[in-house]
Design an enzyme around this catalytic site. Structure first.
Site, PDB file in Angstrom:
ATOM      1  CG  ASN A  58      23.264  -9.716  30.729  1.00  0.00           C
ATOM      2  OD1 ASN A  58      22.179  -9.229  31.187  1.00  0.00           O
ATOM      3  ND2 ASN A  58      23.131 -10.595  29.597  1.00  0.00           N
ATOM      4  CD1 TRP A  59      23.929 -10.396  37.546  1.00  0.00           C
ATOM      5  CD2 TRP A  59      22.285  -9.565  38.867  1.00  0.00           C
ATOM      6  NE1 TRP A  59      24.491 -10.097  38.647  1.00  0.00           N
ATOM      7  CE2 TRP A  59      23.748  -9.288  39.462  1.00  0.00           C
ATOM      8  CE3 TRP A  59      21.297  -8.725  39.428  1.00  0.00           C
ATOM      9  CZ2 TRP A  59      23.782  -8.850  40.691  1.00  0.00           C
ATOM     10  CZ3 TRP A  59      21.483  -8.141  40.485  1.00  0.00           C
ATOM     11  CH2 TRP A  59      22.791  -8.143  41.220  1.00  0.00           C
ATOM     12  CE  LYS A  60      22.858 -14.671  30.349  1.00  0.00           C
ATOM     13  NZ  LYS A  60      23.203 -15.235  29.064  1.00  0.00           N
ATOM     14  CB  SER A  92      31.217 -19.681  28.876  1.00  0.00           C
ATOM     15  OG  SER A  92      29.972 -20.128  28.450  1.00  0.00           O
ATOM     16  CD  GLU A 113      20.283 -14.372  26.580  1.00  0.00           C
ATOM     17  OE1 GLU A 113      19.827 -13.737  27.442  1.00  0.00           O
ATOM     18  OE2 GLU A 113      21.341 -15.280  26.654  1.00  0.00           O
ATOM     19  N   GLY A 139      27.561 -13.610  32.060  1.00  0.00           N
ATOM     20  CA  GLY A 139      26.126 -13.808  32.684  1.00  0.00           C
ATOM     21  C   GLY A 139      26.325 -14.606  33.672  1.00  0.00           C
ATOM     22  N   GLY A 140      26.383 -15.858  33.681  1.00  0.00           N
ATOM     23  CA  GLY A 140      26.208 -16.797  35.025  1.00  0.00           C
ATOM     24  C   GLY A 140      27.375 -16.765  36.160  1.00  0.00           C
ATOM     25  CG  HIS A 146      22.299 -10.299  25.267  1.00  0.00           C
ATOM     26  ND1 HIS A 146      21.993 -11.665  24.879  1.00  0.00           N
ATOM     27  CD2 HIS A 146      23.355 -10.354  26.058  1.00  0.00           C
ATOM     28  CE1 HIS A 146      22.762 -12.387  25.758  1.00  0.00           C
ATOM     29  NE2 HIS A 146      23.508 -11.748  26.603  1.00  0.00           N
ATOM     30  N   GLY A 157      26.443 -18.943  27.862  1.00  0.00           N
ATOM     31  CA  GLY A 157      25.366 -19.759  28.592  1.00  0.00           C
ATOM     32  C   GLY A 157      25.563 -21.440  28.217  1.00  0.00           C
ATOM     33  CD  GLU A 193      27.688 -11.306  25.343  1.00  0.00           C
ATOM     34  OE1 GLU A 193      28.259 -11.358  26.245  1.00  0.00           O
ATOM     35  OE2 GLU A 193      26.268 -11.333  24.996  1.00  0.00           O
TER      36      GLU A 193
HETATM   37  C1  PEP Z   1      25.847 -13.169  28.632  1.00  0.00           C
HETATM   38  O1  PEP Z   1      24.606 -13.298  29.302  1.00  0.00           O
HETATM   39  O2  PEP Z   1      25.924 -12.178  27.732  1.00  0.00           O
HETATM   40  C2  PEP Z   1      26.799 -14.018  28.649  1.00  0.00           C
HETATM   41  C3  PEP Z   1      27.774 -14.182  28.018  1.00  0.00           C
HETATM   42  O3  PEP Z   1      26.313 -15.155  29.472  1.00  0.00           O
HETATM   43  P1  PEP Z   1      27.513 -16.325  30.196  1.00  0.00           P
HETATM   44  O4  PEP Z   1      28.423 -15.460  30.725  1.00  0.00           O
HETATM   45  O5  PEP Z   1      26.555 -17.161  31.117  1.00  0.00           O
HETATM   46  O6  PEP Z   1      27.799 -17.216  28.804  1.00  0.00           O
END
Ligand code: PEP
Length: 250
Positions: free
Chosen positions: A9-11, A212, A96, A233-234, A94, A172, A166
């Site tokens: 998930n690049w956001k 994470s 966010e 994400g990251g 999500h 993040g 999540e």
């Molecule tokens: C996400 O974007 O859904 C996520 C879990 O991010 P990260 O892996 O960076 O915590």
């Protein structure tokens, strides 16, 4: 029997040029892992992503869509158009989007129906805040989110769909839920699906953990019985890191 998933998930990161660079970086390196690899990218990158994924095992996801197919909804993205473009999945709910764009459980349920109607599959996100966890309310909150999200969805559609747990406090932040905490909630979600549908449906639906996830912790998480993959994400932004996640078994 559940095919594992690693979903990026690049956001709101990367432009089309950077998307192409990522695709060049993973080109020809995804086959044979036995893992379903998905990249979720911003709307502006989806044409590049879909074109680059064509003929490869990479599946594609939008990070959001609206629940109407077309009309006077300035700035929204049509699920029908996403489907026509060739997208496989849409990430919905999500944290966010819930937090910054005030998406409700009802919106998420409507989106899930619209996505399925358009022959794509939803990746339905759920998760609690740290406050809710500390107050002992995490399970009640998350199972409530799931119950609302899947209302009216048939068992046949649900088994193809994906659920992503999540915990908001782990996204993040570098704070991963322990593999045991992630497993515990994935199990609670599966039990909830069994109570809403039946055990067979619950046994088939894939439940991801997100928060994470990185190459260093993916193996431990994936070893857990009810965790079928990661929403990342990251650590999904860099080709080498994404490939390391997809190849976690090696
Ligand atoms: C996400 O974007 O859904 C996520 C879990 O991010 P990260 O892996 O960076 O915590």
């Amino acid at each position: 029997m559940r095919t594992p998933i690693i979903a990026g998930n690049w956001k709101m990161n990367k432009n089309p040029k950077e998307t192409q660079e990522f695709l060049d970086g993973i080109k020809g390196k995804l086959a044979e892992s036995g893992v379903e690899a998905i990249i979720g990218a911003p709307a502006i990158d989806l044409s590049t992503l879909v074109a680059g994924a064509e003929g490869s095992p990479l599946k594609t996801a939008a990070e959001n869509s609206y629940f109407e197919d077309e009309g006077a909804f300035t700035g929204e993205t049509s699920p029908k158009a996403l489907s026509e473009m060739g997208l496989d999945y849409v990430i919905i709910g999500h944290s966010e989007r819930r937090q910054y764009f005030k998406e409700t459980d009802e919106d998420i349920n409507k989106k899930a129906h619209a996505i399925l109607k358009n022959n794509m599959l939803p990746i339905i996100c759920c998760g609690e805040t740290l406050e809710q966890r500390e107050a002992g309310k995490a399970e009640e909150w998350v199972t409530g989110q799931i119950e609302n999200a899947v209302k009216g969805i048939s068992a046949a559609d649900l088994v193809k769909s994906v659920i992503a747990y999540e915990p908001i406090w782990a996204i993040g932040t570098g704070k991963t839920a322990t593999a045991d905490q992630a497993q515990e909630m994935a199990h609670v979600i599966r039990e909830k699906i069994a109570s809403l549908y039946d055990q067979d449906t619950a046994d088939k639906v894939r439940i991801l953990y997100g928060g994470s996830v990185k190459p260093a912790n993916v193996k431990e998480l994936m070893a857990k019985e009810d965790i079928d993959g990661g929403l990342v994400g990251g650590a999904s932004m860099d080709p080498e890191s994404f490939l390391a996640l997809v190849n976690y078994q090696n």
